[in-house]
Design a protein around this motif. Structure first.
Motif, PDB file in Angstrom:
ATOM      1  N   ASN A   1      -7.385  -0.958  -7.026  1.00 24.04           N
ATOM      2  CA  ASN A   1      -7.287   0.074  -7.501  1.00 24.04           C
ATOM      3  C   ASN A   1      -8.119   1.033  -7.819  1.00 24.04           C
ATOM      4  O   ASN A   1      -8.635   1.138  -7.268  1.00 24.04           O
ATOM      5  CB  ASN A   1      -6.512  -1.163  -8.981  1.00 24.04           C
ATOM      6  N   VAL A   2      -8.090   2.483  -8.620  1.00 24.06           N
ATOM      7  CA  VAL A   2      -8.585   3.741  -8.113  1.00 24.06           C
ATOM      8  C   VAL A   2      -9.913   3.205  -8.669  1.00 24.06           C
ATOM      9  O   VAL A   2     -10.853   3.271  -8.038  1.00 24.06           O
ATOM     10  CB  VAL A   2      -8.011   4.310  -8.943  1.00 24.06           C
TER      11      VAL A   2
ATOM     12  N   GLU B   1     -11.542  -0.215  -8.319  1.00 26.10           N
ATOM     13  CA  GLU B   1     -12.050  -0.838  -7.737  1.00 26.10           C
ATOM     14  C   GLU B   1     -12.548   0.023  -6.309  1.00 26.10           C
ATOM     15  O   GLU B   1     -13.454  -0.370  -5.230  1.00 26.10           O
ATOM     16  CB  GLU B   1     -11.068  -1.759  -6.738  1.00 26.10           C
ATOM     17  N   THR B   2     -11.390   1.138  -5.567  1.00 20.54           N
ATOM     18  CA  THR B   2     -11.861   2.063  -4.542  1.00 20.54           C
ATOM     19  C   THR B   2     -13.072   2.680  -4.944  1.00 20.54           C
ATOM     20  O   THR B   2     -13.427   3.221  -4.081  1.00 20.54           O
ATOM     21  CB  THR B   2     -10.432   2.675  -4.550  1.00 20.54           C
ATOM     22  N   LEU B   3     -13.274   2.965  -5.953  1.00 24.22           N
ATOM     23  CA  LEU B   3     -13.686   4.437  -6.127  1.00 24.22           C
ATOM     24  C   LEU B   3     -15.629   3.186  -6.583  1.00 24.22           C
ATOM     25  O   LEU B   3     -16.646   3.475  -6.334  1.00 24.22           O
ATOM     26  CB  LEU B   3     -13.886   5.259  -7.613  1.00 24.22           C
ATOM     27  N   LEU B   4     -15.310   2.144  -7.119  1.00 22.94           N
ATOM     28  CA  LEU B   4     -16.569   0.971  -6.519  1.00 22.94           C
ATOM     29  C   LEU B   4     -16.838   0.821  -4.920  1.00 22.94           C
ATOM     30  O   LEU B   4     -17.615   0.817  -4.156  1.00 22.94           O
ATOM     31  CB  LEU B   4     -16.330   0.267  -7.251  1.00 22.94           C
ATOM     32  N   ALA B   5     -16.205   0.409  -4.500  1.00 15.14           N
ATOM     33  CA  ALA B   5     -16.134   0.263  -3.040  1.00 15.14           C
ATOM     34  C   ALA B   5     -17.051   1.801  -2.314  1.00 15.14           C
ATOM     35  O   ALA B   5     -17.357   1.452  -1.626  1.00 15.14           O
ATOM     36  CB  ALA B   5     -15.123  -0.438  -2.258  1.00 15.14           C
ATOM     37  N   ALA B   6     -16.454   2.891  -2.515  1.00 11.72           N
ATOM     38  CA  ALA B   6     -17.192   3.953  -1.811  1.00 11.72           C
ATOM     39  C   ALA B   6     -18.370   4.033  -2.643  1.00 11.72           C
ATOM     40  O   ALA B   6     -19.521   4.815  -1.732  1.00 11.72           O
ATOM     41  CB  ALA B   6     -15.768   5.292  -2.882  1.00 11.72           C
ATOM     42  N   GLY B   7     -18.614   3.755  -4.038  1.00 13.09           N
ATOM     43  CA  GLY B   7     -20.099   3.875  -4.505  1.00 13.09           C
ATOM     44  C   GLY B   7     -20.949   3.131  -3.230  1.00 13.09           C
ATOM     45  O   GLY B   7     -21.803   3.718  -2.961  1.00 13.09           O
ATOM     46  N   ALA B   8     -20.388   2.293  -3.567  1.00  9.42           N
ATOM     47  CA  ALA B   8     -20.972   0.192  -2.763  1.00  9.42           C
ATOM     48  C   ALA B   8     -21.525   1.387  -1.347  1.00  9.42           C
ATOM     49  O   ALA B   8     -22.756   0.939  -0.504  1.00  9.42           O
ATOM     50  CB  ALA B   8     -20.292  -0.486  -2.670  1.00  9.42           C
TER      51      ALA B   8
ATOM     52  N   MET C   1       0.693  -0.826  -0.010  1.00 13.78           N
ATOM     53  CA  MET C   1      -0.152  -0.011   0.205  1.00 13.78           C
ATOM     54  C   MET C   1       0.717   1.368   0.451  1.00 13.78           C
ATOM     55  O   MET C   1       1.484   1.610   0.345  1.00 13.78           O
ATOM     56  CB  MET C   1      -1.127  -0.052   1.081  1.00 13.78           C
ATOM     57  N   THR C   2       0.902   2.015  -0.910  1.00 11.91           N
ATOM     58  CA  THR C   2       1.845   3.063  -0.931  1.00 11.91           C
ATOM     59  C   THR C   2       0.983   4.249  -0.797  1.00 11.91           C
ATOM     60  O   THR C   2      -0.349   4.736  -0.777  1.00 11.91           O
ATOM     61  CB  THR C   2       1.978   3.200  -2.677  1.00 11.91           C
ATOM     62  N   TYR C   3       1.450   5.773  -0.277  1.00 13.74           N
ATOM     63  CA  TYR C   3       1.103   6.849   0.108  1.00 13.74           C
ATOM     64  C   TYR C   3       0.096   7.846  -1.303  1.00 13.74           C
ATOM     65  O   TYR C   3      -1.517   7.775  -0.576  1.00 13.74           O
ATOM     66  CB  TYR C   3       2.034   7.240   0.366  1.00 13.74           C
ATOM     67  N   GLY C   4       0.569   7.554  -1.797  1.00 12.65           N
ATOM     68  CA  GLY C   4      -0.387   7.862  -3.063  1.00 12.65           C
ATOM     69  C   GLY C   4      -1.730   6.924  -3.302  1.00 12.65           C
ATOM     70  O   GLY C   4      -3.203   8.112  -3.668  1.00 12.65           O
ATOM     71  N   LYS C   5      -2.157   5.777  -3.095  1.00 11.50           N
ATOM     72  CA  LYS C   5      -3.682   5.126  -2.984  1.00 11.50           C
ATOM     73  C   LYS C   5      -3.788   5.939  -1.977  1.00 11.50           C
ATOM     74  O   LYS C   5      -5.276   5.347  -2.125  1.00 11.50           O
ATOM     75  CB  LYS C   5      -2.981   3.429  -2.217  1.00 11.50           C
ATOM     76  N   ILE C   6      -3.956   6.025  -0.482  1.00 14.08           N
ATOM     77  CA  ILE C   6      -4.288   6.466   0.610  1.00 14.08           C
ATOM     78  C   ILE C   6      -5.332   7.972   0.369  1.00 14.08           C
ATOM     79  O   ILE C   6      -5.256   8.320  -0.006  1.00 14.08           O
ATOM     80  CB  ILE C   6      -3.276   6.743   1.918  1.00 14.08           C
ATOM     81  N   MET C   7      -3.793   9.044  -0.696  1.00 16.05           N
ATOM     82  CA  MET C   7      -3.918   9.652  -0.707  1.00 16.05           C
ATOM     83  C   MET C   7      -5.757   9.556  -1.769  1.00 16.05           C
ATOM     84  O   MET C   7      -6.540  11.209  -1.920  1.00 16.05           O
ATOM     85  CB  MET C   7      -3.480  10.798  -1.287  1.00 16.05           C
ATOM     86  N   LEU C   8      -5.231   9.404  -3.113  1.00 14.09           N
ATOM     87  CA  LEU C   8      -6.309   8.994  -4.177  1.00 14.09           C
ATOM     88  C   LEU C   8      -7.392   8.380  -3.272  1.00 14.09           C
ATOM     89  O   LEU C   8      -8.620   8.866  -3.641  1.00 14.09           O
ATOM     90  CB  LEU C   8      -5.673   7.600  -5.275  1.00 14.09           C
ATOM     91  N   GLY C   9      -7.848   7.343  -1.949  1.00 14.60           N
ATOM     92  CA  GLY C   9      -8.638   7.349  -1.959  1.00 14.60           C
ATOM     93  C   GLY C   9      -9.475   8.601  -1.115  1.00 14.60           C
ATOM     94  O   GLY C   9     -10.704   8.584  -1.198  1.00 14.60           O
ATOM     95  N   PHE C  10      -8.896   9.044  -0.438  1.00 19.38           N
ATOM     96  CA  PHE C  10      -9.491  10.057  -0.054  1.00 19.38           C
ATOM     97  C   PHE C  10     -10.238  11.670  -0.988  1.00 19.38           C
ATOM     98  O   PHE C  10     -11.431  12.151  -0.407  1.00 19.38           O
ATOM     99  CB  PHE C  10      -8.891  11.510   0.971  1.00 19.38           C
TER     100      PHE C  10
END
Length: 113
Positions: A77-78, A80-87, A1-10
């Motif tokens: 990935n981006v 999957e993260t957006l899909l999880a956020a939408g759900a 897990m990278t810092y970039g993925k965390i920031m992208l999630g936020f």
């Protein structure tokens, strides 16, 4: 897990919740419901509908953030993260609508459909 993925999630969670934060008044259907309710119940119906709407907004925000966080922690990935956020946002909205009012509001809203 990278810092970039965390920031992208936020960032994704923030973008998903912006339209939700904009709505603060009752829509035309809810205004019509208040107008056709019994005169003695109008203030309570308005209050209860606003509380339900606030609960739905709060649930949507919490659900989107939780879904995005889970997607990032799971290493998605981006997309999957957006899909999880939408759900999470959809689930949070439904849960928030149901838990945004108390028993008194539930009975007032049932009495004035």
């Amino acid at each position: 897990m990278t810092y970039g993925k965390i920031m992208l999630g936020f960032v994704a969670a923030g973008l998903l919740t912006q339209p939700v934060l904009a709505a603060t008044t009752l829509g035309p259907k809810d205004q019509a419901r208040v107008a056709r309710s019994a005169p003695r119940d109008r203030d309570e119906v308005r209050y209860c509908l606003i509380q339900r709407k606030k609960g739905a907004k709060k649930g949507t925000i919490i659900g989107a953030a939780g879904g995005a966080g889970a997607g990032v922690i799971a290493g998605g990935n981006v997309g999957e993260t957006l899909l999880a956020a939408g759900a999470g946002a959809v689930a949070g909205n439904l849960i928030g609508k149901g838990s945004g009012t108390n028993a008194r509001c539930d009975s007032v809203l049932r009495r004035n459909p």
